[in-house]
Design a protein around this motif. Structure first.
Motif, mmCIF file in Angstrom:
data_model
loop_
_atom_site.group_PDB
_atom_site.id
_atom_site.type_symbol
_atom_site.label_atom_id
_atom_site.label_comp_id
_atom_site.label_asym_id
_atom_site.label_seq_id
_atom_site.Cartn_x
_atom_site.Cartn_y
_atom_site.Cartn_z
ATOM 1 N N SER A 115 -1.288 1.444 -5.818
ATOM 2 C CA SER A 115 -0.019 0.787 -5.487
ATOM 3 C C SER A 115 0.899 0.522 -6.669
ATOM 4 N N HIS A 136 -3.838 -2.014 -2.820
ATOM 5 C CA HIS A 136 -4.438 -0.677 -2.893
ATOM 6 C C HIS A 136 -4.495 -0.266 -4.353
ATOM 7 N N HIS A 137 -5.504 0.526 -4.697
ATOM 8 C CA HIS A 137 -5.657 0.946 -6.090
ATOM 9 C C HIS A 137 -4.519 1.832 -6.579
ATOM 10 N N LEU A 154 -8.450 -4.531 -8.694
ATOM 11 C CA LEU A 154 -7.259 -3.699 -8.612
ATOM 12 C C LEU A 154 -6.680 -3.507 -10.025
ATOM 13 N N THR A 157 0.860 -1.182 0.000
ATOM 14 C CA THR A 157 0.000 0.000 0.000
ATOM 15 C C THR A 157 0.900 1.237 0.000
ATOM 16 N N PRO A 210 -3.848 -5.612 4.600
ATOM 17 C CA PRO A 210 -3.757 -4.326 5.304
ATOM 18 C C PRO A 210 -4.699 -4.234 6.494
ATOM 19 N N SER A 229 -9.488 -6.200 -4.629
ATOM 20 C CA SER A 229 -9.177 -5.399 -3.455
ATOM 21 C C SER A 229 -9.331 -6.218 -2.179
#
Length: 308
Positions: free
Chosen positions: A94, A91-92, A145, A61, A287, A121
């Motif tokens: 990343s 994470h989008h 993602l 992330t 996460p 995700s």
């Protein structure tokens, strides 16, 4: 009666302190990034040693700056080959962060496959579910993602996409034949597309997968691959000292949740119907559950040497 209540309160307080201490330790261990070094006698006699950096399960992330800095430092190992066994993203945003952290490693020969956490995700779940038997539920409704961007970027830098395909590379004069599958945990592996005898003219034959499901390992061994690299298990993530992993999140037994082993498990290095299996415990976690117990996050530098 008062003394009983007082004893109960002391016991509860001690339990709370112990729980807080364990939580603090688990949070710290999840950030105790470790480089492991392993020697694998798998090359033909007379071959030069090859240094292979095995990366897996970064679950990166943008806010994980310590992990990013540690990853950048791996370029100093100067590996001959990088093998990435998936679950890079969490994470989008990343993808650019990951590419920056890999840095000069992207200029090295490399191969990759993806895992479920490259595609979908992460979501908040009960962490105890990880310790229970797999009920077959796969969380594919959480939104995708940017795996296509990552795939394009890695391939654009010259890394070979092994998604349900075969390929070959020559590294320091050693010809390596690869077979790779898409994530077996999601059932995306298409073994029929890589089935068949491994290239007999290659100096080394290597199978690559994200999750070390037995059907995949068995197929690679049956087809004559000398070594198999995988991740996914997080090494058990929560292990008991003296016992080890409690689960692997697949059908591989916990005794082989991380490290170098043989497949099948009881085979010897001289058995022609077997292969070396290296399972990375990976560098990350979800996460939503950034803890590890007796299982530090890791990358591994495999030194491939000639067989006796």
């Amino acid at each position: 009666m008062a003394s009983v209540r007082s004893a109960a309160l002391r016991t509860a307080a001690a339990g709370a302190l112990a729980g807080a201490g364990l939580t603090a330790y688990a949070l710290a261990e999840a950030r105790a990034y470790t480089l492991r070094r392993v020697t694998v006698p798998v090359l033909p006699p007379g071959s030069p040693d090859l240094r292979v950096l095995h990366l897996s399960d970064l679950h990166l992330t943008p806010d994980q700056t310590r992990k990013q800095k540690w990853l950048r430092g791996l370029a100093g190992l100067d590996p001959d080959l990088v093998v990435d066994t998936g679950d890079n993203l969490a994470h989008h945003a990343s993808v650019p962060v990951l590419l920056d952290a890999l840095g000069p490693l992207l200029d090295k020969p490399g191969v990759f496959v993806f895992g479920s956490n490259d595609y979908f995700s992460p979501t908040l779940r009960n962490p105890l579910r990880y310790l229970l038997p797999d009920d077959g539920t796969r969380h594919t409704d959480s939104g995708q993602l940017p795996w296509r961007d990552l795939q394009q970027e890695l391939a654009g830098r010259g890394w070979v996409d092994l998604t349900n395909t075969r390929a070959a590379l020559e590294v320091r004069g050693v010809r390596i034949a690869f077979a790779g599958v898409d994530d077996p945990h999601l059932g995306y592996d298409r073994l029929e597309e890589v089935r068949g005898p491994a290239d007999p003219s290659a100096d080394l034959r290597m199978g690559v997968a994200h999750a070390p499901y037995l059907r995949v390992l068995d197929r690679f061994v049956a087809d004559g691959y000398d070594a198999i690299l995988a991740g996914h298990t997080h090494g058990g993530q929560v292990c008991l000292p003296g016992i080890g992993a409690l689960t692997t999140n697949c059908d591989l037994e916990p005794d082989r949740a991380r490290g170098l082993h043989r497949h099948p498990a009881a085979s010897s290095p001289g058995d022609p119907h077997s292969a070396w299996l290296h399972v990375s415990a990976g560098l990350g976690t979800s996460p939503y559950a950034r803890i590890r117990v007796a299982c530090r996050p890791e990358a591994t530098l495999l030194t491939l040497v000639a067989r006796p």
